[in-house]
Design a protein around this motif. Structure first.
Motif, PDB file in Angstrom:
ATOM      1  N   ALA A   1      73.107  79.465  31.704  1.00 52.56           N
ATOM      2  CA  ALA A   1      72.143  78.542  32.306  1.00 52.56           C
ATOM      3  C   ALA A   1      72.258  77.156  31.664  1.00 52.56           C
ATOM      4  O   ALA A   1      72.394  77.034  30.441  1.00 52.56           O
ATOM      5  CB  ALA A   1      70.723  79.065  32.135  1.00 52.56           C
ATOM      6  N   ILE A   2      72.204  76.127  32.479  1.00 52.56           N
ATOM      7  CA  ILE A   2      72.094  74.770  31.940  1.00 52.56           C
ATOM      8  C   ILE A   2      70.681  74.606  31.393  1.00 52.56           C
ATOM      9  O   ILE A   2      69.697  74.799  32.111  1.00 52.56           O
ATOM     10  CB  ILE A   2      72.381  73.714  33.028  1.00 52.56           C
ATOM     11  N   SER A   3      70.591  74.277  30.122  1.00 53.24           N
ATOM     12  CA  SER A   3      69.259  74.096  29.522  1.00 53.24           C
ATOM     13  C   SER A   3      69.053  72.682  29.002  1.00 53.24           C
ATOM     14  O   SER A   3      67.959  72.357  28.528  1.00 53.24           O
ATOM     15  CB  SER A   3      69.037  75.108  28.391  1.00 53.24           C
ATOM     16  N   ARG A   4      70.093  71.843  29.080  1.00 54.78           N
ATOM     17  CA  ARG A   4      69.971  70.439  28.683  1.00 54.78           C
ATOM     18  C   ARG A   4      70.652  69.560  29.736  1.00 54.78           C
ATOM     19  O   ARG A   4      71.799  69.826  30.108  1.00 54.78           O
ATOM     20  CB  ARG A   4      70.643  70.178  27.334  1.00 54.78           C
ATOM     21  N   VAL A   5      69.960  68.540  30.200  1.00 57.97           N
ATOM     22  CA  VAL A   5      70.573  67.495  31.019  1.00 57.97           C
ATOM     23  C   VAL A   5      70.715  66.270  30.130  1.00 57.97           C
ATOM     24  O   VAL A   5      69.717  65.704  29.674  1.00 57.97           O
ATOM     25  CB  VAL A   5      69.725  67.152  32.261  1.00 57.97           C
ATOM     26  N   ILE A   6      71.942  65.886  29.876  1.00 61.48           N
ATOM     27  CA  ILE A   6      72.232  64.734  29.021  1.00 61.48           C
ATOM     28  C   ILE A   6      72.582  63.589  29.972  1.00 61.48           C
ATOM     29  O   ILE A   6      73.680  63.517  30.523  1.00 61.48           O
ATOM     30  CB  ILE A   6      73.391  65.064  28.061  1.00 61.48           C
ATOM     31  N   VAL A   7      71.613  62.715  30.208  1.00 67.64           N
ATOM     32  CA  VAL A   7      71.711  61.771  31.318  1.00 67.64           C
ATOM     33  C   VAL A   7      71.897  60.344  30.819  1.00 67.64           C
ATOM     34  O   VAL A   7      71.278  59.923  29.827  1.00 67.64           O
ATOM     35  CB  VAL A   7      70.466  61.890  32.239  1.00 67.64           C
ATOM     36  N   GLN A   8      72.763  59.601  31.503  1.00 64.73           N
ATOM     37  CA  GLN A   8      72.998  58.200  31.187  1.00 64.73           C
ATOM     38  C   GLN A   8      71.702  57.416  31.383  1.00 64.73           C
ATOM     39  O   GLN A   8      70.980  57.613  32.352  1.00 64.73           O
ATOM     40  CB  GLN A   8      74.108  57.652  32.089  1.00 64.73           C
ATOM     41  N   LYS A   9      71.383  56.558  30.415  1.00 58.61           N
ATOM     42  CA  LYS A   9      70.065  55.911  30.367  1.00 58.61           C
ATOM     43  C   LYS A   9      69.714  55.189  31.667  1.00 58.61           C
ATOM     44  O   LYS A   9      68.556  55.228  32.115  1.00 58.61           O
ATOM     45  CB  LYS A   9      70.018  54.931  29.195  1.00 58.61           C
ATOM     46  N   ASP A  10      70.706  54.558  32.304  1.00 57.66           N
ATOM     47  CA  ASP A  10      70.413  53.802  33.528  1.00 57.66           C
ATOM     48  C   ASP A  10      70.041  54.711  34.698  1.00 57.66           C
ATOM     49  O   ASP A  10      69.431  54.257  35.667  1.00 57.66           O
ATOM     50  CB  ASP A  10      71.620  52.933  33.905  1.00 57.66           C
ATOM     51  N   LEU A  11      70.441  55.986  34.621  1.00 57.27           N
ATOM     52  CA  LEU A  11      70.113  56.946  35.685  1.00 57.27           C
ATOM     53  C   LEU A  11      68.857  57.753  35.362  1.00 57.27           C
ATOM     54  O   LEU A  11      68.368  58.497  36.221  1.00 57.27           O
ATOM     55  CB  LEU A  11      71.271  57.935  35.888  1.00 57.27           C
ATOM     56  N   ALA A  12      68.369  57.645  34.129  1.00 62.06           N
ATOM     57  CA  ALA A  12      67.374  58.596  33.635  1.00 62.06           C
ATOM     58  C   ALA A  12      66.095  58.606  34.460  1.00 62.06           C
ATOM     59  O   ALA A  12      65.591  59.684  34.827  1.00 62.06           O
ATOM     60  CB  ALA A  12      67.061  58.305  32.173  1.00 62.06           C
ATOM     61  N   ALA A  13      65.541  57.456  34.766  1.00 58.02           N
ATOM     62  CA  ALA A  13      64.263  57.425  35.479  1.00 58.02           C
ATOM     63  C   ALA A  13      64.376  58.084  36.840  1.00 58.02           C
ATOM     64  O   ALA A  13      63.522  58.916  37.221  1.00 58.02           O
ATOM     65  CB  ALA A  13      63.781  55.979  35.625  1.00 58.02           C
ATOM     66  N   GLN A  14      65.410  57.750  37.584  1.00 52.95           N
ATOM     67  CA  GLN A  14      65.592  58.343  38.911  1.00 52.95           C
ATOM     68  C   GLN A  14      65.874  59.835  38.812  1.00 52.95           C
ATOM     69  O   GLN A  14      65.339  60.634  39.593  1.00 52.95           O
ATOM     70  CB  GLN A  14      66.727  57.628  39.643  1.00 52.95           C
ATOM     71  N   ALA A  15      66.705  60.217  37.827  1.00 50.10           N
ATOM     72  CA  ALA A  15      67.047  61.632  37.664  1.00 50.10           C
ATOM     73  C   ALA A  15      65.805  62.451  37.326  1.00 50.10           C
ATOM     74  O   ALA A  15      65.577  63.535  37.884  1.00 50.10           O
ATOM     75  CB  ALA A  15      68.102  61.792  36.583  1.00 50.10           C
TER      76      ALA A  15
END
Length: 469
Positions: free
Chosen positions: A276-290
């Motif tokens: 299972a994916i338990s961490r989403v490591i998201v680029q800061k510029d995408l974070a709010a929308q994600a």
């Protein structure tokens, strides 16, 4: 109320309940004594000796017939899996069908197995590498995949000429017994046996019993105990352990589609999957929308019994695990994580072992939510600025099972393929493995030959160097 499934005699028994309705009795399974387990292993030796004499192509044909029979009883197996494990019926059915597809690939691998000719250094002598079945394999399965995990062990073991003794989890034995019942039509008596024993008795069998290998799927702490016990017996191990799997979300032409894949990989089986994916490591510029999309989709999921076709998320499997998920998530929130949705059970355990689908924000890399395998419907969001930081967070745990990258930038894809410290690596999709690909992990996520694909032969057979004059 009588139990739906009853196997084994004796006054002492493991009893199972429906995780969606704990007052509903499901199974009763007699507990074996050490002497009874010894007799099971002795019978397995006799069955294995007979089975090993069966020509490889005939073994393959019988295994194909067995997988066909398992597929024909998919509904019955899936019902048993859902009633004891709690997952959605459609997931249990899919688990059954996938296990058959994997099994057929194992059959094909066995049919192709033969001696390998090697160049000789001496005139008049030919060299070969031979492979033989190991003998009796002790198979320990967890409660999260009560159909596919036993099948993932049974099929390659039998394909290469071994016998198996299966120790299922005390929470989900029903499907194991049903598989053993199906097998009676196709194989010698006692080639596949189920042993309901305590952990202590199983440990004694691994450390001192007359077995030739142990295949274990489960947690890291228990895996270490199995590894230590097997060392006392000098037998090979195949350990498939846990994960704190990360998905790097760097860029995407279809952000909602990427997040749909991530959520599917995170919340299938209510997050109770080693992959299972338990961490989403998201680029800061995408974070709010994600985070907005993640939160909306998770909040819309409907919790309910696995046999209810309208349910999106079933219960957790058992009461001790429900308590663990509640406790660990509470600690993560107390430590500073913020629940964008969920973050608690919707009711008490008497109402079912449900836990609300949870998205955690403000998660720090070295925190509980960033490091510990929660094994529930809890997804942590971590943010990064540079890809160096993303790789560091991805690899910065004790685990190394599976990982994902969502990106259209080839240089990042190539770097991810080089640097991801995981046994299974996915690009632009979730963490569902194919039926013919090796399955396993590195670091604390696994030891020994990977299961499923062409690597399984390395565990289920022994290698012999032959010199022929």
């Amino acid at each position: 109320m009588t139990h739906r499934y009853e196997f084994g005699a004796g006054a002492d028994a493991y009893k199972t309940v429906n995780p969606a309705n704990p007052s509903e009795k499901i199974g009763r399974y007699g507990i074996m004594s050490p002497d009874e387990l010894g007799a099971v292993i002795e019978r397995a030796h006799a069955a294995q000796a007979e089975w090993a004499r069966v020509p490889g192509l005939e073994r393959s044909a019988r295994l194909n017939a067995f997988t066909d029979a398992v597929e024909a009883r998919a509904d019955a197996l899936a019902t048993a899996g859902t009633l004891e494990q709690g997952k959605l019926f459609r997931e249990s059915k899919g688990e059954t069908m996938k296990s058959c597809a994997e099994g057929r690939f194992s059959v094909g691998e066995a049919a192709r197995m033969g001696a390998m000719a090697i160049a000789s250094g001496r005139a008049g002598i030919s060299n070969q590498i031979l492979r033989r079945p190991r003998g009796v394999i002790f198979c320990i399965s967890p409660w999260n995949f009560p159909i596919s995990t036993p099948m993932r062990k049974i099929c390659p073991a039998l394909a290469f000429g071994n016998a198996v003794v299966m120790k299922p989890s005390q929470f989900t034995p029903g499907a194991n017994f049903l598989l053993a019942e199906i097998a009676k039509e196709f194989f010698p008596a006692n080639l596949i046996q189920v042993a309901m024993v305590s952990g202590r008795v199983a440990s004694e069998a691994v450390s001192k019993g007359d077995i030739h290998g142990v295949s274990f799927t489960g947690s890291v702490p228990t895996g270490k105990l199995v590894y230590a016990a097997a060392a006392q017996n000098l037998i090979p191990v195949q350990l498939e352990l846990g994960g704190k799997n990360g998905a790097i979300l760097n860029d995407s032409n279809d952000l909602e589609g990427a997040i749909t894949q991530i959520l599917g990989a995170a919340f299938m089986t209510s997050g109770q999957r080693c992959t299972a994916i338990s961490r989403v490591i998201v680029q800061k510029d995408l974070a709010a929308q994600a985070k907005e999309i993640l939160t909306a989709k998770a909040a819309a999921m409907k919790m309910g019994p696995g046999l209810d076709e309208t349910s999106d998320l079933g219960p957790l499997c058992n009461l001790p695990h429900w308590r663990d998920v509640c406790e660990v998530t509470d600690k993560a929130i107390a430590e500073g994580a913020r629940a964008l949705t969920g973050g608690a059970a919707p009711g008490g355990p008497e109402d079912g072992y449900f836990y609300s689908p949870t998205i955690l924000d403000n998660v720090q890399h070295h925190s509980i939510a960033g490091q510990q395998e929660i094994f529930g419907p809890v997804l942590s969001v971590l943010e990064y600025e540079t890809f160096d930081q993303a790789i560091e967070m991805l690899n910065g745990t004790e685990f190394g099972l599976t990982s994902s990258l969502f990106s259209n930038r080839n240089e990042l894809v190539q770097r991810f393929l080089r640097e991801s410290q995981n046994g299974m690596i996915h690009v632009n999709h979730g963490t569902v493995p194919d039926n013919n690909m090796p399955f396993g992990g590195v670091k604390n996520s696994g030891v020994g030959a990977y299961s499923v694909g062409p690597t399984a032969v390395n565990f289920y057979t022994s290698e012999h160097a032959a010199y022929i004059a």
